[in-house]
Design an enzyme around this catalytic site. Sequence first.
Site, short mmCIF file in Angstrom:
data_model
loop_
_atom_site.label_atom_id
_atom_site.label_comp_id
_atom_site.label_asym_id
_atom_site.label_seq_id
_atom_site.Cartn_x
_atom_site.Cartn_y
_atom_site.Cartn_z
N LYS A 52 -6.78 6.46 -6.48
CA LYS A 52 -6.72 7.48 -7.33
C LYS A 52 -6.23 6.95 -8.70
CE LYS A 52 -6.31 10.96 -4.02
NZ LYS A 52 -5.12 11.63 -3.41
N GLU A 108 -7.89 -1.60 -11.79
CA GLU A 108 -6.78 -1.35 -11.10
C GLU A 108 -5.87 -0.54 -11.95
OE1 GLU A 108 -6.12 -0.47 -8.53
OE2 GLU A 108 -6.54 -1.66 -6.67
N ASP A 109 -5.00 0.39 -11.65
CA ASP A 109 -4.00 0.83 -12.64
C ASP A 109 -2.62 -0.22 -12.28
OD1 ASP A 109 -3.80 1.62 -9.87
OD2 ASP A 109 -2.29 3.13 -10.23
N ASP A 112 0.31 -5.33 -7.19
CA ASP A 112 1.64 -5.78 -6.84
C ASP A 112 1.38 -7.02 -5.95
OD1 ASP A 112 3.50 -3.50 -7.40
OD2 ASP A 112 2.68 -2.36 -6.37
N VAL A 162 7.13 2.85 -11.22
CA VAL A 162 6.75 3.79 -12.44
C VAL A 162 6.07 4.69 -11.98
CG1 VAL A 162 7.25 1.56 -13.94
CG2 VAL A 162 5.19 1.61 -12.85
N ASP A 168 1.70 7.87 -9.30
CA ASP A 168 2.29 8.79 -9.00
C ASP A 168 3.56 8.55 -8.25
OD1 ASP A 168 0.78 7.34 -6.85
OD2 ASP A 168 1.15 9.50 -5.50
N ARG A 174 0.46 11.87 -12.24
CA ARG A 174 -0.26 10.95 -12.58
C ARG A 174 -1.02 11.40 -14.01
NH1 ARG A 174 -2.28 8.27 -8.01
NH2 ARG A 174 -2.19 9.36 -6.21
C1 PRP Z 1 -2.06 1.05 -5.89
C2 PRP Z 1 -2.84 0.44 -6.84
C3 PRP Z 1 -3.67 -0.43 -5.94
C4 PRP Z 1 -2.58 -0.89 -4.92
C5 PRP Z 1 -2.03 -2.33 -5.39
O1 PRP Z 1 -2.59 2.10 -5.13
O2 PRP Z 1 -3.78 1.42 -7.38
O3 PRP Z 1 -4.84 0.02 -5.53
O4 PRP Z 1 -1.62 0.03 -4.90
O5 PRP Z 1 -1.02 -2.87 -4.50
P1 PRP Z 1 -1.09 -4.03 -3.88
O6 PRP Z 1 -1.33 -5.12 -5.09
O7 PRP Z 1 0.06 -4.46 -3.31
O8 PRP Z 1 -2.55 -4.32 -2.70
P2 PRP Z 1 -1.92 3.18 -4.20
O9 PRP Z 1 -2.11 2.73 -2.69
O10 PRP Z 1 -0.73 3.59 -4.42
O11 PRP Z 1 -3.07 4.50 -4.18
P3 PRP Z 1 -3.40 5.48 -5.42
O12 PRP Z 1 -3.97 4.74 -6.47
O13 PRP Z 1 -4.18 6.30 -4.74
O14 PRP Z 1 -1.99 6.17 -5.87
#
Ligand code: PRP
Length: 185
Positions: A52, A108-109, A112, A162, A168, A174
């Site tokens: 999301k 992507e937001d 990592d 963050v 979130d 969010r």
């Molecule tokens: C976050 C982000 C990416 C992923 C990145 O999503 O939006 O999809 O983690 O992590 P990585 O580079 O270590 O694979 P999250 O799982 O927090 O879900 P959300 O977007 O629904 O908050």
Amino acid sequence: MDAPNPHTFPREGDIGKILLNEETIQNRVAELGAQISADYQGRKPLLISILKGSVVFVADLLRAIDAPVEIDFMAVSSYGSGTKSSGAVKIVKDLDRAVSGRDVVLVEDIIDSGLTARYLLNYFRSQNAASLQICTLLLRDDPDREPIDIKYVGFELPPAFVIGYGLDVDQEYRNLPYIAEYARA
Ligand code: PRP
């Protein structure tokens, strides 16, 4: 002393240092939109937003693109808990249509470890996308991340927890228009 009001927003003590204010984010999103508009001249990119976290970013990015563009969404989750490092990703909501022949921009937001993005790039490649690029608002410093080619990066971040602008904590915050450190991390 009065008990804290549970309806106060944001809750007292949750928001740490503001790392990116609203104006800084909006200016950078406008630059990314202009760059994508120029890079895809004569083509119609397909932005694929991963739910999301990226919805806030992609909504602004889409409107910063001054050219034909389409959007689709996917939702993914890591397999089980503690297995994120395996890179195994489960597709919870798939694309409406396969990306065969399309110029795909994965939006992507935050990135990592890069495992989610890497998995998705392979998935789009297996569907014969014509081209593949990544656009992430935030790239968080992760010394263990394997090299990954990310064409569009909004901001590089130190390894802080963050929140805001799509990101979130337990599904909250969010809706903040800025990005801040989560003070209780
Ligand atoms: C976050 C982000 C990416 C992923 C990145 O999503 O939006 O999809 O983690 O992590 P990585 O580079 O270590 O694979 P999250 O799982 O927090 O879900 P959300 O977007 O629904 O908050």
